[in-house]
Design a protein around this motif. Sequence first.
Motif, short mmCIF file in Angstrom:
data_model
loop_
_atom_site.label_atom_id
_atom_site.label_comp_id
_atom_site.label_asym_id
_atom_site.label_seq_id
_atom_site.Cartn_x
_atom_site.Cartn_y
_atom_site.Cartn_z
N PRO A 91 9.12 -6.72 12.65
CA PRO A 91 9.16 -6.45 11.21
C PRO A 91 8.66 -7.64 10.40
O PRO A 91 8.73 -8.79 10.84
N ILE A 92 8.15 -7.36 9.20
CA ILE A 92 7.61 -8.40 8.32
C ILE A 92 8.40 -8.40 7.02
O ILE A 92 8.58 -7.36 6.39
N ILE A 127 -4.77 1.61 2.47
CA ILE A 127 -4.00 1.03 3.56
C ILE A 127 -2.62 0.74 2.99
O ILE A 127 -2.49 0.03 2.00
N SER A 128 -1.60 1.32 3.59
CA SER A 128 -0.24 1.18 3.07
C SER A 128 0.67 0.51 4.09
O SER A 128 0.47 0.65 5.30
N ILE A 129 1.67 -0.19 3.57
CA ILE A 129 2.66 -0.83 4.42
C ILE A 129 4.00 -0.19 4.14
O ILE A 129 4.41 -0.04 2.97
N TYR A 130 4.69 0.21 5.20
CA TYR A 130 5.93 0.97 5.07
C TYR A 130 7.14 0.15 5.53
O TYR A 130 7.06 -0.61 6.49
N ASP A 164 6.01 0.91 0.79
CA ASP A 164 6.37 -0.23 -0.05
C ASP A 164 5.16 -0.83 -0.76
O ASP A 164 5.30 -1.36 -1.86
N PHE A 165 4.00 -0.78 -0.13
CA PHE A 165 2.83 -1.42 -0.72
C PHE A 165 1.58 -0.66 -0.33
O PHE A 165 1.45 -0.20 0.81
N ILE A 194 2.20 0.47 9.52
CA ILE A 194 0.99 0.50 8.69
C ILE A 194 0.46 1.92 8.66
O ILE A 194 0.51 2.64 9.66
N ARG A 195 -0.06 2.31 7.49
CA ARG A 195 -0.68 3.64 7.38
C ARG A 195 -2.07 3.51 6.79
O ARG A 195 -2.29 2.76 5.83
#
Length: 233
Positions: A71-72, A97-100, A106-107, A188-189
């Motif tokens: 996790p980050i 590009i999304s971060i979950y 979330d972003f 990541i999506r």
Amino acid sequence: MIKRTHKQITATACASLCLLATHTEAAVLFTDDFSSTTSGSGFSNNWTKGTISGGSIAVNNDTSFRQLSSPINTTTMDFWLIADVTLGTNASKWGAISIYAGSNEDFALGADGASNKWEFDTDGMSDQTSSITCFTGTEARLVLHITGTSVDMWVDPSDTSSVAALGVADKAWSGTDITPNSADWSQIRIGTNDTISVSQLTAATTLAEAVPEPSSTALIGLGGIALILRRRK
């Protein structure tokens, strides 16, 4: 023979340890050059969807996820992300590009179809839109820097050799913690309701680590040029 005093040796040892510590802190969090369906590091599985071929992943009207190995949490580190992204030419669509964090987005870095400009956003902010057109069908290098309370984005910077060389960000934002769900990023999506392709994706704790290594093809080309120049001398 050079003789060193105890103080000189101690100073040299301390300097070496400091350099080692600095190097240790810099780390690649995840990376993928899409050279195969199993390429990349920092992930615990493969991309769930999309076509990987010729050094890129293409996703059409769909979403593709990939879990991170660790996790980050950007509240405790610098986060740099560099991605080479191509969106389609339909400006009414979205691609990102999304971060979950778990099941929560979330972003997001990309475009939402409303402005036809590169942008980023989180649950805790409105869309932060640059002045650079994105739905052009041509590849753009996106550079993102997150420090926990601030975000900077560059689009196609001419020089990524240092933070100073990047120059003024194409879009900057600062405010509260950009991970409002209070959870570590876990996947990541890559998604769109049109077409999106990504040919390089790297995240790291420093810019230097995030800048992608030259591809093997490029290295072979450089080697050939060097050989030709050597023969001409």
